[in-house]
Design a protein around this motif. Structure first.
Motif, short mmCIF file in Angstrom:
data_model
loop_
_atom_site.label_atom_id
_atom_site.label_comp_id
_atom_site.label_asym_id
_atom_site.label_seq_id
_atom_site.Cartn_x
_atom_site.Cartn_y
_atom_site.Cartn_z
N ILE A 42 1.17 -6.85 -0.27
CA ILE A 42 2.13 -6.27 -1.17
C ILE A 42 3.02 -7.35 -1.31
CG2 ILE A 42 3.93 -4.46 -1.48
CD1 ILE A 42 1.29 -3.59 -1.86
N THR A 43 3.40 -8.23 -0.38
CA THR A 43 4.50 -9.23 -0.26
C THR A 43 3.84 -10.26 -1.44
OG1 THR A 43 5.17 -8.69 1.74
CG2 THR A 43 5.66 -10.91 0.84
N THR A 44 2.75 -10.53 -1.34
CA THR A 44 2.17 -11.80 -2.34
C THR A 44 2.02 -11.25 -4.02
OG1 THR A 44 0.81 -12.72 -0.32
CG2 THR A 44 0.00 -13.08 -2.54
N TYR A 45 1.61 -9.90 -3.99
CA TYR A 45 1.22 -9.61 -5.43
C TYR A 45 2.52 -8.75 -5.85
CZ TYR A 45 -3.33 -11.31 -5.21
OH TYR A 45 -4.36 -12.21 -5.41
N GLY A 46 2.94 -7.77 -5.27
CA GLY A 46 4.04 -6.85 -5.79
C GLY A 46 3.39 -5.60 -6.24
N PRO A 47 3.99 -5.13 -7.19
CA PRO A 47 3.35 -3.78 -7.81
C PRO A 47 2.61 -4.37 -8.96
CG PRO A 47 5.72 -3.78 -8.31
CD PRO A 47 5.46 -4.82 -7.27
N GLY A 48 1.34 -3.50 -9.29
CA GLY A 48 0.86 -3.83 -10.39
C GLY A 48 -0.71 -3.31 -10.38
N GLN A 49 -1.62 -3.79 -11.21
CA GLN A 49 -3.21 -3.41 -10.84
C GLN A 49 -3.99 -4.44 -11.09
OE1 GLN A 49 -3.60 -0.86 -14.63
NE2 GLN A 49 -3.69 0.99 -13.35
N PHE A 50 -5.15 -4.05 -10.19
CA PHE A 50 -6.25 -5.07 -10.10
C PHE A 50 -7.31 -4.80 -11.22
CE2 PHE A 50 -4.13 -5.82 -5.98
CZ PHE A 50 -4.48 -7.05 -5.81
N CYS A 51 -7.64 -5.38 -12.06
CA CYS A 51 -8.53 -5.22 -13.04
C CYS A 51 -8.24 -4.04 -13.87
CB CYS A 51 -9.71 -5.01 -12.62
SG CYS A 51 -10.70 -6.53 -11.65
N GLY A 52 -6.85 -3.67 -14.08
CA GLY A 52 -6.49 -2.59 -14.96
C GLY A 52 -6.90 -1.37 -14.34
N PHE A 53 -7.47 -1.33 -12.89
CA PHE A 53 -7.89 -0.03 -12.59
C PHE A 53 -7.54 0.46 -11.23
CE2 PHE A 53 -11.62 1.85 -10.11
CZ PHE A 53 -11.74 3.12 -11.05
N ILE A 54 -7.22 -0.76 -10.21
CA ILE A 54 -6.91 -0.19 -8.76
C ILE A 54 -5.34 -0.42 -8.68
CG2 ILE A 54 -6.99 -0.69 -6.48
CD1 ILE A 54 -10.04 -1.82 -7.08
N THR A 55 -4.71 0.60 -8.40
CA THR A 55 -3.13 0.53 -8.08
C THR A 55 -2.99 0.75 -6.72
OG1 THR A 55 -2.74 1.26 -10.47
CG2 THR A 55 -0.97 1.28 -8.73
N LEU A 56 -2.30 -0.05 -6.01
CA LEU A 56 -1.96 0.20 -4.50
C LEU A 56 -0.48 0.85 -4.78
CD1 LEU A 56 -3.10 -3.07 -2.94
CD2 LEU A 56 -4.31 -0.93 -3.48
N TYR A 57 -0.50 1.92 -3.54
CA TYR A 57 0.85 2.63 -3.60
C TYR A 57 2.03 1.45 -2.69
CZ TYR A 57 -1.38 6.98 -4.58
OH TYR A 57 -1.88 8.13 -4.92
N GLN A 58 3.17 1.56 -3.23
CA GLN A 58 4.16 0.83 -2.73
C GLN A 58 5.21 1.55 -2.10
OE1 GLN A 58 4.28 -3.00 -3.94
NE2 GLN A 58 2.31 -2.39 -4.59
N PRO A 59 5.82 0.85 -1.03
CA PRO A 59 6.89 1.65 -0.35
C PRO A 59 8.21 1.59 -1.57
CG PRO A 59 6.13 -0.27 1.13
CD PRO A 59 5.36 -0.56 -0.24
N HIS A 60 8.63 2.77 -1.45
CA HIS A 60 9.98 3.06 -2.41
C HIS A 60 9.95 2.75 -3.68
CE1 HIS A 60 11.77 3.43 1.63
NE2 HIS A 60 11.79 2.23 1.85
N ALA A 61 8.68 3.09 -3.98
CA ALA A 61 8.45 2.92 -5.63
C ALA A 61 9.28 3.66 -6.46
CB ALA A 61 6.65 3.15 -5.78
#
Length: 189
Positions: A42-61
């Motif tokens: 999360i520190t390296t990538y921040g919010p977003g999507q991998f391959c327009g498909f996988i979204t990781l939940y973020q703290p305090h989104a």
């Protein structure tokens, strides 16, 4: 090669990411420690999507639907329990719902979970993926970052992921960063 190094070689992180969350505060809010690889990811990538498909939940989104520290994880666990109770023939879960911690979503309505066992050793948690809180379930015996590397390098095929997931290669698209500076009116510098 460490999984994060392998991931950044496969899928370039954005040049600008939001500041890292206050991880001790996030873990206090959750009442549990988080895997180190997730925090680095999360520190390296921040919010977003991998391959327009996988979204990781973020703290305090900004959206409760993507907020790791919001109501979504408990809501999803409750939904799994309810679907299991209501099913005539419940499907097998990889682990009991209280040991499944949602931490991502897919473009086809599936979810990514940590299997939080052993509870006090988050760096040993493995990954489960399911299709809309129902069967089938797919489990991966490794960390989240290792899972992403394996999927994005075509080493692991998750049956409920689209066959064309990597047709355009492994990419990460960052979410738009919120600006604290108001945009200039059209026609004004």
């Amino acid at each position: 090669m460490p999984p994060l190094t392998a991931l950044t070689a496969l899928c370039r992180p954005p040049a600008v990411v939001p500041p890292a969350p206050n991880w001790p505060q996030v873990e206090d809010t959750l009442g549990k420690a988080l895997p180190q690889d997730y925090k680095e990811l999360i520190t390296t990538y921040g919010p977003g999507q991998f391959c327009g498909f996988i979204t990781l939940y973020q703290p305090h989104a900004p959206s409760e639907w993507a907020d790791l520290t919001g109501p979504m994880p408990a809501c999803l666990r409750g939904q799994i329990e309810e679907v299991q109770r209501a099913a005539r023939h419940p499907w097998p879960l990889p682990h009991s719902p209280e040991n499944l911690f949602p931490m991502g979503v897919t473009g086809n309505g599936g979810y990514l979970f940590w299997i939080t066992q052993p509870a006090d050793t988050p760096d040993e948690w493995t990954i489960a993926v399911n299709e809309a809180l129902r069967a089938p379930w797919f489990t991966y015996n490794g960390s989240l970052t290792a899972f992403l590397v394996s999927v994005l390098s075509r080493t692991t095929r998750v049956p409920m992921f689209p066959k064309d997931l990597l047709d355009h290669g492994p990419v990460f698209a960052p979410s738009a960063l919120e600006s604290s500076t108001p945009a200039a009116a059209p026609g004004h510098p």
